[in-house]
Write a protein that holds these residues in place. Sequence first.
Motif, PDB file in Angstrom:
ATOM      1  N   THR A  20       0.833  -1.208   0.000  1.00 39.13           N
ATOM      2  CA  THR A  20       0.000   0.000   0.000  1.00 39.13           C
ATOM      3  C   THR A  20       0.863   1.252   0.000  1.00 39.13           C
ATOM      4  OG1 THR A  20      -1.666  -1.233   1.263  1.00 39.13           O
ATOM      5  CG2 THR A  20      -1.920   1.153   1.154  1.00 39.13           C
ATOM      6  N   LEU A  21       1.951   1.230   0.777  1.00 39.09           N
ATOM      7  CA  LEU A  21       2.868   2.370   0.783  1.00 39.09           C
ATOM      8  C   LEU A  21       3.506   2.546  -0.594  1.00 39.09           C
ATOM      9  CD1 LEU A  21       4.372   4.625   2.212  1.00 39.09           C
ATOM     10  CD2 LEU A  21       6.032   2.937   3.035  1.00 39.09           C
ATOM     11  N   LEU A  74       4.630  10.584   4.944  1.00 41.39           N
ATOM     12  CA  LEU A  74       4.192   9.330   4.322  1.00 41.39           C
ATOM     13  C   LEU A  74       3.324   8.487   5.250  1.00 41.39           C
ATOM     14  CD1 LEU A  74       7.270   8.016   2.280  1.00 41.39           C
ATOM     15  CD2 LEU A  74       5.117   8.943   1.405  1.00 41.39           C
ATOM     16  N   GLY A  75       3.582   8.537   6.554  1.00 47.84           N
ATOM     17  CA  GLY A  75       2.761   7.771   7.490  1.00 47.84           C
ATOM     18  C   GLY A  75       1.312   8.228   7.472  1.00 47.84           C
ATOM     19  N   ILE A  76       1.101   9.530   7.362  1.00 48.16           N
ATOM     20  CA  ILE A  76      -0.260  10.082   7.285  1.00 48.16           C
ATOM     21  C   ILE A  76      -0.901   9.669   5.964  1.00 48.16           C
ATOM     22  CG2 ILE A  76      -1.656  12.180   7.346  1.00 48.16           C
ATOM     23  CD1 ILE A  76       0.657  13.547   8.825  1.00 48.16           C
ATOM     24  N   MET A  77      -0.132   9.732   4.885  1.00 51.77           N
ATOM     25  CA  MET A  77      -0.660   9.361   3.572  1.00 51.77           C
ATOM     26  C   MET A  77      -1.031   7.879   3.531  1.00 51.77           C
ATOM     27  SD  MET A  77       2.004  11.575   1.216  1.00 51.77           S
ATOM     28  CE  MET A  77       1.170  11.244  -0.351  1.00 51.77           C
ATOM     29  N   LEU A  78      -0.212   7.039   4.181  1.00 49.77           N
ATOM     30  CA  LEU A  78      -0.533   5.613   4.262  1.00 49.77           C
ATOM     31  C   LEU A  78      -1.818   5.403   5.051  1.00 49.77           C
ATOM     32  CD1 LEU A  78       0.166   2.595   3.896  1.00 49.77           C
ATOM     33  CD2 LEU A  78       1.544   2.763   5.981  1.00 49.77           C
ATOM     34  N   PRO A 141      14.064   7.169  13.652  1.00 49.32           N
ATOM     35  CA  PRO A 141      13.322   8.037  12.723  1.00 49.32           C
ATOM     36  C   PRO A 141      12.000   7.431  12.248  1.00 49.32           C
ATOM     37  CG  PRO A 141      15.243   7.057  11.652  1.00 49.32           C
ATOM     38  CD  PRO A 141      15.366   6.765  13.107  1.00 49.32           C
ATOM     39  N   LEU A 142      11.820   6.115  12.459  1.00 47.68           N
ATOM     40  CA  LEU A 142      10.575   5.468  12.032  1.00 47.68           C
ATOM     41  C   LEU A 142       9.438   5.694  13.021  1.00 47.68           C
ATOM     42  CD1 LEU A 142      11.853   2.011  10.753  1.00 47.68           C
ATOM     43  CD2 LEU A 142      11.267   4.029   9.431  1.00 47.68           C
ATOM     44  N   GLN A 143       9.777   6.169  14.223  1.00 49.75           N
ATOM     45  CA  GLN A 143       8.769   6.312  15.272  1.00 49.75           C
ATOM     46  C   GLN A 143       7.593   7.172  14.804  1.00 49.75           C
ATOM     47  OE1 GLN A 143       9.881   4.924  18.322  1.00 49.75           O
ATOM     48  NE2 GLN A 143       8.177   5.384  19.669  1.00 49.75           N
ATOM     49  N   GLY A 144       7.911   8.320  14.222  1.00 50.48           N
ATOM     50  CA  GLY A 144       6.849   9.216  13.773  1.00 50.48           C
ATOM     51  C   GLY A 144       6.000   8.597  12.681  1.00 50.48           C
ATOM     52  N   PHE A 145       6.643   7.903  11.733  1.00 43.62           N
ATOM     53  CA  PHE A 145       5.915   7.252  10.638  1.00 43.62           C
ATOM     54  C   PHE A 145       4.924   6.222  11.177  1.00 43.62           C
ATOM     55  CE2 PHE A 145       5.425   3.578   7.891  1.00 43.62           C
ATOM     56  CZ  PHE A 145       5.022   4.134   6.693  1.00 43.62           C
ATOM     57  N   VAL A 146       5.390   5.352  12.076  1.00 40.72           N
ATOM     58  CA  VAL A 146       4.541   4.280  12.597  1.00 40.72           C
ATOM     59  C   VAL A 146       3.382   4.850  13.407  1.00 40.72           C
ATOM     60  CG1 VAL A 146       4.472   2.314  14.174  1.00 40.72           C
ATOM     61  CG2 VAL A 146       6.387   2.568  12.587  1.00 40.72           C
ATOM     62  N   ASP A 148       2.077   7.843  13.168  1.00 45.05           N
ATOM     63  CA  ASP A 148       1.165   8.508  12.224  1.00 45.05           C
ATOM     64  C   ASP A 148       0.227   7.478  11.595  1.00 45.05           C
ATOM     65  OD1 ASP A 148       2.183  11.031  12.597  1.00 45.05           O
ATOM     66  OD2 ASP A 148       3.345  11.082  10.740  1.00 45.05           O
ATOM     67  N   ALA A 149       0.807   6.373  11.103  1.00 44.04           N
ATOM     68  CA  ALA A 149       0.014   5.354  10.410  1.00 44.04           C
ATOM     69  C   ALA A 149      -1.031   4.743  11.329  1.00 44.04           C
ATOM     70  CB  ALA A 149       0.931   4.272   9.845  1.00 44.04           C
TER      71      ALA A 149
END
Length: 347
Positions: A20-21, A74-78, A141-146, A148-149
Amino acid sequence: MRASVSTAQDLGMPAIYLHTLAEVLHTIGIDERDLIHRVGLDPSRLNSTELRVSQAQASEFVTRAIIESGEPGLGIMLAQELRLPLHGALGTAVMSSRTLEEALGLMTRYLTLRAPHLQVHKHISGQNAWYNVTCDIELGPLQGFVLDAVLFGCVTMGAQLTGAMVSGTRVIRRGPEPNHFHRFRTQIGVPVEYGATENALVIPVSQLGLPVRFSDDQLAISARAQCEEALKQLREDAGFACRVRRVIETSHPFPPKLARVAATLFVSERTLKRRLQEEHASFQNLVDEVRLERARELLEHTGMNLSQIADALGYADAANFTRAFKRWTGLSPSHFRTKEAALRKTA
């Protein structure tokens, strides 16, 4: 003290989320297939709610995606693209719940199936229910992405379940507001407050009784049983051999070299062999197990000829593939395909 991502138990990540990403990346002009290949993954294997990708490869893919796209959101978009069926058995269980509260309870119980190392804790404060999300490892750096998702994905999930944004819902985030967030604020549909000491989804207690529009009691029972079995299996599959198998299952090119798998898992070739031996497994046997499963799948569900299947499985020619398949099953590939086709007709 929380573990780091390199030392924590690797339970993998559902491949479908990376698929999906990748679709999101395509919409913003990124060559997603090239990026997937560079991480050592096979794009055709990611479109599955059952397969899991190793944590190391998932982390590398997301990190590269953020850097090469220049899009920290990208986390928000996902999250905006996550439809309930993408969550496998958990998605089915949530969809078949009677109320929003019941659905959120299932998400809380089974989140490990979809987002390993995250936990949700619910508490009531005044007129609101707080669903706090915590992580037991350092994701850097992945903390925010995860986060957000997961958090904005829950907002999307609530709207899908009830037919509209759940009135009074808000999202609470730790730390200062990121510079990029203003571009997404109006798209999220609920208030988002930064500067807090926790990450949470806050929903008025009065909204928890909202009916789920897909409610199905019979389906709910079977889906929850599947979640329980999947959770049990995931915990049992925490061994090193399962981690190696995950890398083999989704690798490009296939089959992967032992050195490539060892590097992906941050161990030496010697250590990989030793740890597999300790679990009474071997690299070649794991490769053969995956090859057999994929061979059966291709013979049953595609019209590929034997040469094409042999090439997809990493054999020099159809003759080598035929000999291996007959050794595994006692049948030639052609006989197996004919037999399975006959069984489907009589089913």
